[in-house]
Design a protein around this motif. Sequence first.
Motif, short mmCIF file in Angstrom:
data_model
loop_
_atom_site.label_atom_id
_atom_site.label_comp_id
_atom_site.label_asym_id
_atom_site.label_seq_id
_atom_site.Cartn_x
_atom_site.Cartn_y
_atom_site.Cartn_z
N UNK A 110 -164.19 57.44 16.49
CA UNK A 110 -164.74 56.35 15.94
C UNK A 110 -163.98 55.05 16.58
N UNK A 111 -162.61 55.40 16.91
CA UNK A 111 -161.86 54.69 17.54
C UNK A 111 -162.08 54.23 18.89
N UNK A 143 -152.76 64.04 14.91
CA UNK A 143 -153.71 64.02 15.99
C UNK A 143 -155.04 65.04 15.61
N UNK A 168 -160.40 62.41 26.78
CA UNK A 168 -159.60 61.54 27.17
C UNK A 168 -158.12 61.76 26.40
N UNK A 169 -158.18 62.16 25.43
CA UNK A 169 -157.20 62.30 24.28
C UNK A 169 -156.20 63.38 24.76
N UNK A 190 -161.69 63.36 14.42
CA UNK A 190 -162.96 62.58 14.36
C UNK A 190 -162.30 61.03 14.20
N UNK A 191 -161.40 60.62 13.71
CA UNK A 191 -160.80 59.36 13.58
C UNK A 191 -161.06 58.64 15.09
N UNK A 192 -160.23 59.27 15.87
CA UNK A 192 -160.01 58.99 17.11
C UNK A 192 -161.55 58.56 17.97
N UNK A 245 -153.58 62.74 27.56
CA UNK A 245 -152.66 61.93 27.07
C UNK A 245 -151.48 62.65 25.88
N UNK A 276 -162.18 56.86 21.41
CA UNK A 276 -161.31 57.41 22.25
C UNK A 276 -162.17 58.84 22.18
N UNK A 315 -156.94 64.37 12.45
CA UNK A 315 -157.60 62.96 12.70
C UNK A 315 -158.58 63.06 13.93
#
Lengths: 215, 215
Positions: free
Chosen positions: B188-189, B179, B195-196, B184-186, B199, B191, B182
Amino acid sequence: MTGQVRTVDGRVAGRRGQATRQKLLDCLSEMLSSSPYRDVKVIDVARKAGTSPATFYQYFPDVEGAVLEIAEQMATEGAGLTQLLDGRSWVGKAGWQTSQELVEGFLEFWRKNDAILRVVDLGAAEGDKRFYKLRMKILNSVNNSLTDTVKELQAKGKVDKDVNPAAMAGSLVAMLAAVASHQRGFQTWGVKQAELKPNLALLVHLGVTGKKPTK
Amino acid sequence: MTGQVRTVDGRVAGRRGQATRQKLLDCLSEMLSSSPYRDVKVIDVARKAGTSPATFYQYFPDVEGAVLEIAEQMATEGAGLTQLLDGRSWVGKAGWQTSQELVEGFLEFWRKNDAILRVVDLGAAEGDKRFYKLRMKILNSVNNSLTDTVKELQAKGKVDKDVNPAAMAGSLVAMLAAVASHQRGFQTWGVKQAELKPNLALLVHLGVTGKKPTK
DNA sequence: ACCTGTCCTGTCATGCCGTCAGCTTACCGA
DNA sequence: TCGGTAAGCTGACGGCATGACAGGACAGGT
């Protein structure tokens, strides 16, 4: 409209051309699994395919371009991962089953394509949008499905309100991908495949439903 | 015995030499975060450091060698991650706190060193033992600590017998690492960071204790 | 001033990259 | 059967990175 296969300089590829092209892709794929990405040279790929570097450049702009091609093929294939979740139940013993099968299928897919997935992962992590999109495409089927499941359970009040479905799903998928690409690592760590899977399944189940599975 | 710094041809490096060496490492590190690993060339690093390629090869056998050096420095620094777990409680509100701080600290460390960690990850995934060992070194502190925690809770009967502590800890650590790389990936997703984290913390807590946290 | 060992670079052989012009091969219509 | 056309392939080349070496510059000690 499948979009005709074209050479770099715009010619449409015929029967023979497509065969050569595919052979180059196969050889590249093979090289990727036997040597570090950084050390894969166009000339080696060409030699292995029994052709010349110039031919390689007729079909691909560079190594990266060819890798994207392979990854694209794999991505469409990977869309089949949705099967692992479509219409499955997350309740009771069936839920545990779903969780296990998801893990199993996911690891299998990753093991089968580990070489190319490594490169995609790297590309995505380095911020390359094309690789990033590709990674999304592969993971999206699973991710969306998981996200929906969490949302549903949340709507029914079975999952806490402050869980963010997308974040949870994303984290779980990322975990699966990471564990899959370091499978060998775990072995050296003293953890065997057979022990790993149920633990992953447990985590997935816990994450999605918030509850321990009934076995 | 810190092991004297030596050039490739065996001379011991003096004050000036070490400075140059370090400058090369810094520049390499910087290049890694601005361009793909595959495209990092010795000549660019040397130019950036205001010196010549030949100088680079006096201190490092190749790019990979230099990367290993940087990673080694980072690994010792990363041993400090143990702090996040040493002597922490996993019970009640304190447990939730521990979980959160672990996630926070881990992500922070990863973000700070993302470029080099990407390369280490790739090397490890490609089966290079040196990179693999390095990755272990970084993750071991956290991993061992988590493993022990699970074992303890298991001994007290608070965690199911069929949980494999090492597998569980490894999976969680792999998830955090994935996680983190990635992040940056989240975004764009759709998220967000904020918030991440909770979780992830929730998943960690669930994995370690098997229970939902008390907040 | 001189010596010694560290430090850096100019230079060179080697090998890969990426491109082009030009040759060979397959297909097709007359 | 015979060109014509487009596809397919490669030899060769300039350009650049690699990696090695010898020799010059430099700092510190005497």
